[in-house]
Scaffold this motif. Structure first.
Motif, PDB file in Angstrom:
ATOM      1  N   UNK A  80      11.300   9.334 -14.214  1.00 10.19           N
ATOM      2  CA  UNK A  80      10.904   8.984 -13.052  1.00 10.19           C
ATOM      3  C   UNK A  80       9.761   7.994 -13.027  1.00 10.19           C
ATOM      4  N   UNK A  81       9.593   7.064 -12.329  1.00  9.08           N
ATOM      5  CA  UNK A  81       8.540   6.141 -11.784  1.00  9.08           C
ATOM      6  C   UNK A  81       7.807   6.201 -10.750  1.00  9.08           C
ATOM      7  N   UNK A  82       6.893   7.089 -10.545  1.00  8.10           N
ATOM      8  CA  UNK A  82       6.043   7.125  -9.602  1.00  8.10           C
ATOM      9  C   UNK A  82       5.243   5.801  -9.194  1.00  8.10           C
ATOM     10  N   UNK A  83       5.580   5.149  -8.166  1.00  5.74           N
ATOM     11  CA  UNK A  83       4.729   3.797  -7.725  1.00  5.74           C
ATOM     12  C   UNK A  83       3.743   3.949  -6.537  1.00  5.74           C
ATOM     13  N   UNK A  84       2.623   3.676  -6.724  1.00  7.16           N
ATOM     14  CA  UNK A  84       1.645   3.884  -5.550  1.00  7.16           C
ATOM     15  C   UNK A  84       0.864   2.743  -5.678  1.00  7.16           C
ATOM     16  N   UNK A 123       0.763  -1.309   0.058  1.00  9.53           N
ATOM     17  CA  UNK A 123       0.114  -0.071   0.103  1.00  9.53           C
ATOM     18  C   UNK A 123       0.964   1.216  -0.143  1.00  9.53           C
ATOM     19  N   UNK A 124       2.078   1.222   0.133  1.00  6.95           N
ATOM     20  CA  UNK A 124       2.984   2.288   0.221  1.00  6.95           C
ATOM     21  C   UNK A 124       3.364   2.809  -1.007  1.00  6.95           C
ATOM     22  N   UNK A 125       4.296   3.651  -1.058  1.00 10.08           N
ATOM     23  CA  UNK A 125       4.746   4.235  -2.299  1.00 10.08           C
ATOM     24  C   UNK A 125       6.254   4.555  -2.533  1.00 10.08           C
ATOM     25  N   UNK A 126       6.966   4.539  -3.736  1.00 10.23           N
ATOM     26  CA  UNK A 126       8.152   4.941  -3.877  1.00 10.23           C
ATOM     27  C   UNK A 126       8.374   5.648  -5.124  1.00 10.23           C
ATOM     28  N   UNK A 127       9.232   6.417  -5.478  1.00 11.81           N
ATOM     29  CA  UNK A 127       9.673   7.228  -6.593  1.00 11.81           C
ATOM     30  C   UNK A 127      11.025   6.707  -7.134  1.00 11.81           C
ATOM     31  N   UNK A 170       1.093   3.286 -11.264  1.00 10.68           N
ATOM     32  CA  UNK A 170       2.474   3.632 -11.802  1.00 10.68           C
ATOM     33  C   UNK A 170       2.096   4.678 -12.671  1.00 10.68           C
ATOM     34  N   UNK A 171       3.252   5.898 -12.478  1.00 11.71           N
ATOM     35  CA  UNK A 171       3.222   6.956 -13.689  1.00 11.71           C
ATOM     36  C   UNK A 171       4.615   7.189 -13.860  1.00 11.71           C
ATOM     37  N   UNK A 172       5.011   7.257 -15.266  1.00  8.01           N
ATOM     38  CA  UNK A 172       6.291   7.630 -15.665  1.00  8.01           C
ATOM     39  C   UNK A 172       6.035   8.978 -16.217  1.00  8.01           C
ATOM     40  N   UNK A 173       7.552   9.680 -15.849  1.00  4.89           N
ATOM     41  CA  UNK A 173       7.299  11.119 -16.303  1.00  4.89           C
ATOM     42  C   UNK A 173       9.011  11.405 -16.543  1.00  4.89           C
ATOM     43  N   UNK A 174       9.019  12.403 -17.165  1.00  3.70           N
ATOM     44  CA  UNK A 174      10.749  13.261 -17.341  1.00  3.70           C
ATOM     45  C   UNK A 174      10.813  14.519 -17.015  1.00  3.70           C
ATOM     46  N   UNK A 175      11.905  15.005 -16.945  1.00  2.92           N
ATOM     47  CA  UNK A 175      12.107  16.615 -16.635  1.00  2.92           C
ATOM     48  C   UNK A 175      12.146  17.224 -17.961  1.00  2.92           C
TER      49      UNK A 175
END
Length: 116
Positions: free
Chosen positions: A79-83, A15-19, A67-72
């Motif tokens: 980045x990969x935001x994992x919820x 249930x946690x998150x990491x980026x 999950x959400x992938x993004x870039x600067x």
């Protein structure tokens, strides 16, 4: 040449998150797309998410909505935001750079462990 380095892995409860972060260096003009793969022990390497130079994104069915992938702005970090992490997300996560007219570049991987 292009080098990519992953960071941000660790131990998290269900249930946690990491980026995760992936920093690219070198001939970044050759990058056509960047991708995240993962591989768990005893399982095949799996494509998790990708983002093209044009900004289009794709996700594996197993991570859609979580999950959400993004870039600067410079397009040299992805980045990969994992919820809502699940134990089945436990794996080594690898950053991959799809290069124009060159073989893919792979990072060393970062461990993500989801456990109570």
């Amino acid at each position: 040449q292009v080098q990519v380095v992953e960071s941000g892995g660790g131990l998290v409860q269900p249930g946690g998150s990491l980026r995760l972060s992936c920093a690219a260096s070198g001939d970044i003009f050759r990058i056509a797309a960047m991708r995240w793969y993962r591989q768990a022990p005893g399982k095949q390497r799996e494509l998790v998410a990708s983002i093209t130079s044009g900004g289009s994104t794709n996700y594996a069915d197993s991570v859609k909505g979580r999950f959400t992938i993004s870039r600067d702005n410079a397009e040299n970090t992805v980045y990969l935001q994992m919820n809502s992490l699940k134990p089945e997300d436990t794996a080594v996560y690898y950053c991959n750079a799809d290069l124009r007219f060159r073989p893919d570049s792979w990072g060393q991987g970062t461990q993500v462990t989801v456990s109570s």
